[in-house]
Design an enzyme around this catalytic site. Structure first.
Site, PDB file in Angstrom:
ATOM      1  N   GLY A  25      21.753  -6.956  32.778  1.00  0.00           N
ATOM      2  CA  GLY A  25      22.428  -6.111  31.792  1.00  0.00           C
ATOM      3  C   GLY A  25      21.505  -5.089  31.164  1.00  0.00           C
ATOM      4  N   GLY A  72      20.173  -4.795  26.483  1.00  0.00           N
ATOM      5  CA  GLY A  72      19.384  -5.035  27.681  1.00  0.00           C
ATOM      6  C   GLY A  72      18.444  -3.897  27.998  1.00  0.00           C
ATOM      7  N   SER A  87      25.739 -16.150  21.731  1.00  0.00           N
ATOM      8  CA  SER A  87      26.493 -15.354  20.763  1.00  0.00           C
ATOM      9  C   SER A  87      26.838 -16.211  19.566  1.00  0.00           C
ATOM     10  CB  SER A  87      27.782 -14.848  21.426  1.00  0.00           C
ATOM     11  OG  SER A  87      28.710 -14.357  20.479  1.00  0.00           O
ATOM     12  N   TYR A 140      35.886 -16.511  25.640  1.00  0.00           N
ATOM     13  CA  TYR A 140      34.543 -15.967  25.429  1.00  0.00           C
ATOM     14  C   TYR A 140      33.643 -17.019  24.788  1.00  0.00           C
ATOM     15  CZ  TYR A 140      30.768 -12.944  23.771  1.00  0.00           C
ATOM     16  OH  TYR A 140      29.540 -12.383  23.525  1.00  0.00           O
TER      17      TYR A 140
END
Length: 315
Positions: A22, A28, A151, A176
């Site tokens: 990423g 990233g 996250s 997610y």
């Protein structure tokens, strides 16, 4: 309100090879730039070659003499992951730093990977799980530090064990969260297995807090034609220095986790912003989320992931 400058020192990484997923934009790209500036030879596996070329050119412009190179990778395709694994194994260079940073977030409708997995679970977790397994010989040779980016969403909801692919009742946010809980459990189990087997790999976790990245922005490839209300709000708060972080500060926890000498960052540790709600601010060690503490859950995630991607056949 003026925002106080926040930064960390990245140690000299001359002669070391780093792989950042990423890395073509956002957090990233910032991580790859800092690693290159510290002297690392940075490999940027990207899905979009044109976007990757622009990102690499930007790094070379900011860091004269930077050693950066692109490889092809689509984490939503296990064949693509395997091809990158073969490419890097053929090159034969030990990997010293691996930052598993890439991810997708909350497509409005249920989507699947090339292999039929729910897109977020298949990309955020299974793609990286497969990548680490393919690269295990190089990671062991480099006594690598592996940092997996999770996250704040891993601190809510749960793994839907009975329907990992969300075929019966899709909920984008819950899916997610599941992908990031599973990914975090994997990162911790990787460290435990390394210690038990003497692989020499140090694995830890990071999270970026909340910042105006592209995760919630318009992304036609995941069915999102326009920016979400959430990302517009985050941009407004970030620009005013209110609570949330910036793209710059969001990259710092993973940078710290991936490069700080022990005891600054350790195997099995968890690092994120230290400001209110852990949404922004300087990086610091965090209390591990309750959903990531179960060693039996971690073993279960590893076993199921092996079964789903066929990792048991690679060793």
């Amino acid at each position: 309100m003026p925002r106080k400058d926040i930064d960390i020192t990245v140690p000299d990484l001359t002669g070391r090879r780093a792989v950042v997923t990423g890395a073509s934009d956002g957090i990233g790209l910032g991580i790859a730039t800092r690693l290159a500036a510290a002297g690392a030879q940075v490999v940027m596996p990207v899905r979009n070659p044109r976007k990757g070329e622009r990102a690499a050119a930007g790094i070379r412009e900011r860091v004269p003499g930077a050693d950066v190179s692109l490889r092809a990778l689509d984490l939503s395709s296990l064949a693509s992951v395997a091809e990158l694994g073969r490419t890097l194994l053929d090159e034969g260079r030990p990997i010293h730093v691996l930052v598993n940073n890439a991810g997708v977030m909350t497509p409005p409708d249920r989507r699947t990977t090339a292999d039929g997995f729910e897109l977020q679970f298949g990309t955020n977790h299974l793609g990286h799980f497969a990548l680490v397994n393919h690269l295990l010989p190089l990671l062991r040779a480099g006594r690598a530090r592996v940092t997996s980016q999770i996250s704040v969403a891993a601190n809510r909801n749960a793994i839907n064990w009975d329907d990992l692919n969300w075929e019966r009742s899709y909920d984008g946010m819950r899916a997610y969260s599941q992908s990031k809980i599973a990914f975090g459990l994997f990162g911790l189990e990787l460290h435990r297995r390394s210690e038990a087997a003497g692989w020499g790999i140090t694995s830890n976790l990071s999270h970026p807090g909340v910042a105006p990245t592209s995760l919630l922005a318009a992304r036609p490839e995941v069915g999102r034609a326009r920016d979400t209300l959430g990302v517009r709000l985050i941009r407004a708060l970030s620009a005013r220095g209110v609570v949330v972080g910036t793209v710059h500060t969001a990259q710092l926890p993973a940078l710290h986790a991936a490069t700080a000498p022990e005891p600054g960052a350790t195997g099995g540790g968890f690092y994120g912003p230290s400001g209110p709600g852990h949404l922004g601010g300087p990086p610091a060690e965090q209390k591990l989320y309750g959903r990531l503490r179960g060693t039996e859950d971690a073993r279960r995630v590893w076993q199921i992931s092996e079964e789903l991607v066929g990792a048991h056949a690679w060793r």
